[in-house]
Design a protein around this motif. Structure first.
Motif, PDB file in Angstrom:
ATOM      1  N   CYS A 116      24.931  40.694  -9.314  1.00  0.00           N
ATOM      2  CA  CYS A 116      25.600  39.807  -7.868  1.00  0.00           C
ATOM      3  C   CYS A 116      24.847  40.713  -7.150  1.00  0.00           C
ATOM      4  CB  CYS A 116      26.847  41.095  -7.323  1.00  0.00           C
ATOM      5  SG  CYS A 116      28.816  39.856  -8.518  1.00  0.00           S
ATOM      6  N   VAL A 117      24.541  39.484  -6.162  1.00  0.00           N
ATOM      7  CA  VAL A 117      23.198  39.157  -4.873  1.00  0.00           C
ATOM      8  C   VAL A 117      23.906  40.354  -4.169  1.00  0.00           C
ATOM      9  CG1 VAL A 117      24.759  37.505  -3.665  1.00  0.00           C
ATOM     10  CG2 VAL A 117      22.420  38.300  -3.358  1.00  0.00           C
ATOM     11  N   ASP A 118      23.168  41.495  -3.316  1.00  0.00           N
ATOM     12  CA  ASP A 118      23.084  42.279  -2.511  1.00  0.00           C
ATOM     13  C   ASP A 118      23.950  43.567  -3.501  1.00  0.00           C
ATOM     14  OD1 ASP A 118      22.136  41.172  -0.613  1.00  0.00           O
ATOM     15  OD2 ASP A 118      24.440  39.617   0.194  1.00  0.00           O
ATOM     16  N   SER A 119      24.085  44.106  -5.016  1.00  0.00           N
ATOM     17  CA  SER A 119      24.548  45.037  -4.820  1.00  0.00           C
ATOM     18  C   SER A 119      23.101  46.003  -5.354  1.00  0.00           C
ATOM     19  CB  SER A 119      25.482  44.418  -6.200  1.00  0.00           C
ATOM     20  OG  SER A 119      26.730  43.818  -5.981  1.00  0.00           O
ATOM     21  N   THR A 120      22.997  47.448  -5.710  1.00  0.00           N
ATOM     22  CA  THR A 120      22.539  47.943  -6.822  1.00  0.00           C
ATOM     23  C   THR A 120      23.082  48.104  -7.564  1.00  0.00           C
ATOM     24  OG1 THR A 120      22.569  49.239  -4.264  1.00  0.00           O
ATOM     25  CG2 THR A 120      22.247  50.843  -6.318  1.00  0.00           C
ATOM     26  N   ILE A 121      22.070  48.378  -8.935  1.00  0.00           N
ATOM     27  CA  ILE A 121      21.687  48.285 -10.242  1.00  0.00           C
ATOM     28  C   ILE A 121      21.604  49.771 -10.964  1.00  0.00           C
ATOM     29  CG2 ILE A 121      21.396  46.774 -12.051  1.00  0.00           C
ATOM     30  CD1 ILE A 121      20.063  45.113 -10.128  1.00  0.00           C
ATOM     31  N   VAL A 122      22.216  49.864 -11.420  1.00  0.00           N
ATOM     32  CA  VAL A 122      22.476  51.292 -11.971  1.00  0.00           C
ATOM     33  C   VAL A 122      22.663  51.259 -13.480  1.00  0.00           C
ATOM     34  CG1 VAL A 122      23.236  54.288 -11.947  1.00  0.00           C
ATOM     35  CG2 VAL A 122      22.905  52.254  -9.512  1.00  0.00           C
ATOM     36  N   THR A 123      22.438  51.864 -14.572  1.00  0.00           N
ATOM     37  CA  THR A 123      21.826  51.839 -15.549  1.00  0.00           C
ATOM     38  C   THR A 123      21.064  53.187 -15.906  1.00  0.00           C
ATOM     39  OG1 THR A 123      21.215  50.384 -18.086  1.00  0.00           O
ATOM     40  CG2 THR A 123      19.472  50.772 -15.971  1.00  0.00           C
ATOM     41  N   PRO A 124      22.454  53.851 -16.554  1.00  0.00           N
ATOM     42  CA  PRO A 124      21.646  55.065 -17.592  1.00  0.00           C
ATOM     43  C   PRO A 124      20.844  54.640 -19.035  1.00  0.00           C
ATOM     44  CG  PRO A 124      23.928  54.877 -17.907  1.00  0.00           C
ATOM     45  CD  PRO A 124      23.767  53.743 -17.309  1.00  0.00           C
ATOM     46  N   PHE A 125      20.210  55.988 -19.201  1.00  0.00           N
ATOM     47  CA  PHE A 125      18.882  55.482 -20.800  1.00  0.00           C
ATOM     48  C   PHE A 125      18.197  56.842 -21.185  1.00  0.00           C
ATOM     49  CE2 PHE A 125      15.766  55.249 -17.629  1.00  0.00           C
ATOM     50  CZ  PHE A 125      14.803  56.026 -18.103  1.00  0.00           C
ATOM     51  N   THR A 126      18.484  56.756 -22.338  1.00  0.00           N
ATOM     52  CA  THR A 126      17.913  57.878 -22.605  1.00  0.00           C
ATOM     53  C   THR A 126      16.424  57.960 -23.283  1.00  0.00           C
ATOM     54  OG1 THR A 126      18.930  57.911 -25.367  1.00  0.00           O
ATOM     55  CG2 THR A 126      20.030  58.660 -23.880  1.00  0.00           C
ATOM     56  N   LEU A 127      15.956  59.115 -23.771  1.00  0.00           N
ATOM     57  CA  LEU A 127      14.440  58.616 -23.966  1.00  0.00           C
ATOM     58  C   LEU A 127      14.085  60.490 -24.265  1.00  0.00           C
ATOM     59  CD1 LEU A 127      11.412  57.730 -23.620  1.00  0.00           C
ATOM     60  CD2 LEU A 127      11.059  58.798 -21.532  1.00  0.00           C
ATOM     61  N   THR A 128      13.269  60.803 -25.393  1.00  0.00           N
ATOM     62  CA  THR A 128      12.844  61.615 -26.152  1.00  0.00           C
ATOM     63  C   THR A 128      11.685  61.949 -26.744  1.00  0.00           C
ATOM     64  OG1 THR A 128      13.534  61.340 -28.222  1.00  0.00           O
ATOM     65  CG2 THR A 128      15.713  62.069 -27.120  1.00  0.00           C
ATOM     66  N   ASP A 129      11.148  62.686 -26.886  1.00  0.00           N
ATOM     67  CA  ASP A 129       9.782  62.985 -27.470  1.00  0.00           C
ATOM     68  C   ASP A 129       9.586  63.659 -28.950  1.00  0.00           C
ATOM     69  OD1 ASP A 129       6.051  62.642 -26.931  1.00  0.00           O
ATOM     70  OD2 ASP A 129       6.542  64.728 -27.390  1.00  0.00           O
TER      71      ASP A 129
END
Length: 205
Positions: free
Chosen positions: A6-19
């Motif tokens: 939604c407009v004027d909302s902070t967006i937070v999303t987790p993700f994973t990353l490996t080598d």
């Protein structure tokens, strides 16, 4: 993948990353729409393998941005894209609480005032329903007024004493909000001062 916010909302999303080699990684993010989500409004926190991507869209802006995540182990880089759509969302209407209402049997209850409104200024409708049709059927409930000021009129059935719960529901056509009004109908017998019986001698010899 994609995210809708939604407009004027902070967006937070987790993700994973490996080598696979266990190399140290650096992670960066860029946006395809600087007017909506500038690169400076993107933050990546965490450490391998758990990271969090936080985005701060520009206030009042709607649209779509493609966020490109780039992981680098110093030799090889890999990219992943995330489509972010920011749109105007519908907010639920609101309705004020109403105190318990007391009424004498065989008398209508005076007007009950309350407020209801919609933060998006959408047109709203307000309805009233009773859980006790013997005492207070729905046809004896009337809601009048317009946002934000409304009035509820109630007319209990004559000769009935009990409690009814009236649910007021406000709707913008999509989302709703409710409040419950407790209505108690009593037999309001008049109270008279006690009188001495005629000829009663309070001080016999």
């Amino acid at each position: 993948s994609s995210i809708v916010s939604c407009v004027d909302s902070t967006i937070v999303t987790p993700f994973t990353l490996t080598d696979p080699d266990g190399d140290m990684l650096t992670v960066d993010a860029t946006s395809s729409n600087q007017a909506l989500i500038p690169d400076g409004n993107i933050a990546i926190t965490g450490m391998t393998p758990n990271y969090t991507l936080t985005m701060f869209p520009v206030a009042g802006q709607v649209g779509t941005a493609i966020i490109t995540l780039t992981a680098d182990d110093g030799i090889i880089t890999t990219n992943e894209t995330l489509v972010v759509q920011v749109e105007v969302c519908n907010s639920a209407p609101t309705i004020s609480p109403v105190d318990t209402q007391f009424v004498c049997m065989n008398f209508p209850l005076g007007d009950v005032n309350f407020t209801a409104s919609d933060p998006d200024n959408d047109p709203i409708t307000v309805t009233a329903t009773s859980n006790n049709p013997v005492l207070l059927p729905d046809v004896n409930l009337t809601v009048s007024g317009s946002a934000p000021n409304f009035t509820l009129s109630l007319n209990p059935i004559n000769g009935e004493m009990c409690i009814a719960e009236v649910t007021l529901t406000v709707s913008d056509g999509d989302l709703t909000a409710t409040t419950v009004v407790v209505v108690q109908v009593d037999n309001c017998t008049s109270i008279e001062e006690p009188a001495f019986a005629q000829g009663l001698d309070l001080f016999p010899n």
